[in-house]
Design a protein around this motif. Structure first.
Motif, PDB file in Angstrom:
ATOM      1  N   ARG A  48      -0.825   1.535  -1.334  1.00 37.98           N
ATOM      2  CA  ARG A  48      -1.858   2.186  -2.137  1.00 37.98           C
ATOM      3  C   ARG A  48      -3.256   1.892  -1.602  1.00 37.98           C
ATOM      4  N   LYS A  49      -3.421   0.740  -0.985  1.00 35.73           N
ATOM      5  CA  LYS A  49      -4.699   0.356  -0.388  1.00 35.73           C
ATOM      6  C   LYS A  49      -5.128   1.332   0.706  1.00 35.73           C
ATOM      7  N   TYR A  50      -4.164   1.853   1.448  1.00 39.91           N
ATOM      8  CA  TYR A  50      -4.440   2.720   2.600  1.00 39.91           C
ATOM      9  C   TYR A  50      -4.121   4.181   2.329  1.00 39.91           C
ATOM     10  N   GLU A  51      -3.659   4.506   1.154  1.00 40.02           N
ATOM     11  CA  GLU A  51      -3.193   5.850   0.851  1.00 40.02           C
ATOM     12  C   GLU A  51      -4.263   6.920   1.086  1.00 40.02           C
ATOM     13  N   GLN A  52      -5.508   6.641   0.753  1.00 38.49           N
ATOM     14  CA  GLN A  52      -6.581   7.615   0.916  1.00 38.49           C
ATOM     15  C   GLN A  52      -6.908   7.863   2.388  1.00 38.49           C
ATOM     16  N   GLU A  96       2.133  -1.459  -3.594  1.00 41.46           N
ATOM     17  CA  GLU A  96       0.743  -1.843  -3.840  1.00 41.46           C
ATOM     18  C   GLU A  96      -0.033  -1.943  -2.528  1.00 41.46           C
ATOM     19  N   ALA A  97       0.583  -2.494  -1.489  1.00 42.09           N
ATOM     20  CA  ALA A  97      -0.099  -2.603  -0.201  1.00 42.09           C
ATOM     21  C   ALA A  97      -0.349  -1.215   0.391  1.00 42.09           C
ATOM     22  N   SER A 106      -0.832  -1.582   7.615  1.00 41.89           N
ATOM     23  CA  SER A 106      -1.935  -0.979   8.378  1.00 41.89           C
ATOM     24  C   SER A 106      -1.554  -0.838   9.848  1.00 41.89           C
ATOM     25  N   CYS A 151      -0.178  -6.110   3.703  1.00 42.60           N
ATOM     26  CA  CYS A 151      -1.276  -5.201   4.052  1.00 42.60           C
ATOM     27  C   CYS A 151      -1.438  -5.084   5.561  1.00 42.60           C
ATOM     28  N   ARG A 190       5.429  -4.956  -4.003  1.00 42.15           N
ATOM     29  CA  ARG A 190       4.390  -5.383  -3.055  1.00 42.15           C
ATOM     30  C   ARG A 190       4.149  -4.322  -1.985  1.00 42.15           C
TER      31      ARG A 190
END
Length: 66
Positions: A23-27, A20-21, A56, A52, A17
């Protein structure tokens, strides 16, 4: 994720988890930094939305958003 969280199945669930969370902000994260996330016991009962939010907030607090 330490053994304080629980057995291997629970630790792996928390670890997946977190990955994956993030990865949402990786960029949106600045490059050239190593990020260490330590999971505490409340992570066992949290849903994905809380993961998430936590990640963040941590990235924002560290000033690592581009």
């Amino acid at each position: 994720v330490s053994k304080k969280i629980g057995k291997a199945v629970k630790r792996n669930k928390v670890r997946r988890r977190i990955y994956e969370a993030f990865r949402k902000y990786e960029q949106c994260v600045k490059t050239g930094y190593d990020i260490v996330i330590v999971a505490k016991t409340p992570a066992l009962e949290a849903d994905f939305g809380q993961y998430c939010n936590w990640i963040s907030k941590m990235i924002k607090r560290a000033g690592l958003f581009k």
